[in-house]
Design an enzyme around this catalytic site. Structure first.
Site, mmCIF file in Angstrom:
data_model
loop_
_atom_site.group_PDB
_atom_site.id
_atom_site.type_symbol
_atom_site.label_atom_id
_atom_site.label_comp_id
_atom_site.label_asym_id
_atom_site.label_seq_id
_atom_site.Cartn_x
_atom_site.Cartn_y
_atom_site.Cartn_z
ATOM 1 C CG ASN A 114 -0.354 -0.112 2.540
ATOM 2 O OD1 ASN A 114 0.561 -0.903 2.758
ATOM 3 N ND2 ASN A 114 -0.851 0.663 3.490
ATOM 4 C CD GLU B 119 -1.149 5.167 5.059
ATOM 5 O OE1 GLU B 119 -1.824 4.309 5.630
ATOM 6 O OE2 GLU B 119 -0.502 6.035 5.682
ATOM 7 C CG ASN B 120 -0.939 11.643 -1.220
ATOM 8 O OD1 ASN B 120 -1.366 12.660 -0.698
ATOM 9 N ND2 ASN B 120 -0.129 11.651 -2.263
ATOM 10 C CE1 TYR C 88 -5.099 8.131 4.531
ATOM 11 C CE2 TYR C 88 -5.246 10.050 5.959
ATOM 12 C CZ TYR C 88 -4.746 8.787 5.701
ATOM 13 O OH TYR C 88 -3.920 8.190 6.600
ATOM 14 C CD GLU D 180 -5.650 -5.553 -0.857
ATOM 15 O OE1 GLU D 180 -4.977 -4.485 -0.792
ATOM 16 O OE2 GLU D 180 -6.426 -5.905 0.035
ATOM 17 C CB CYS E 260 -10.920 -1.866 1.080
ATOM 18 S SG CYS E 260 -10.295 -1.252 -0.510
ATOM 19 C CB CYS F 136 -9.112 -4.050 -3.038
ATOM 20 S SG CYS F 136 -7.835 -2.791 -2.817
#
Length: 163
Positions: free
Chosen positions: A62, A64-65, A68, A75, A112, A115
């Site tokens: 994963n 992140e940023n 959001y 995935e 999630c 995904c």
């Protein structure tokens, strides 16, 4: 008139040591990949590894940023890379694992909704199931034979293709 229906999911739960060598290798790739996840905000590291029909393994994690939801789950990083690099090669299996820097994970690690829908799209694209290995912190593994076990009402409308 009310017509109540029940949906069930079928899965196999076994220990990592009971898996065949190929599935162990795929999960090991996912575990190695999660250590390189970029998750400075949540501290929730996710690794995924995809086995393609040609034997190639794509590992991802994963990203992140701070803005959001601009990040991307492991995935989707894995399957989108596989789709970009090997567009005509099907996906056989995806292995997913996670760990947290902030707490002990007790829940089942599962993709999630976004995904799940992305995996569903690739099942439709390749006209075949994608097997999913969900590796847990206690080294147990939940195995489902298709995303439909996790997403029973998946969106796959053919009407969108009427042009």
């Amino acid at each position: 008139m009310k017509n109540k229906k029940v949906i069930t999911s079928t899965f196999l739960q076994i220990s990592f040591s009971e898996l065949n060598e190929n599935d162990q290798k795929l999960i090991s790739n996912a575990i190695s990949s999660l250590n390189d996840a970029y998750a400075p905000y949540s501290g929730f590291l996710v690794g995924a590894a995809v086995l393609l029909d040609n034997g190639e393994i794509i590992s991802a994690n994963n990203q992140e940023n701070v803005a959001y939801p601009s990040g991307l789950c492991a995935e989707r990083v894995a399957i989108y890379y596989a789709g970009a690099k090997f567009p005509s090669i099907g996906i056989k299996t995806i292995a997913i694992t996670a760990k947290s820097k902030k707490f002990v994970i007790k829940d089942i690690i599962s993709p999630c909704g976004a995904c799940r829908q992305a995996i569903a799209e690739y099942e439709v694209k390749q006209e075949g199931n994608i097997r999913i290995l969900l590796h847990q912190s206690d080294n147990s593994v939940f195995i489902v034979e298709s995303i439909s076990e996790l997403l029973p009402f998946m969106f796959k409308s053919q009407d969108l293709k009427n042009y």
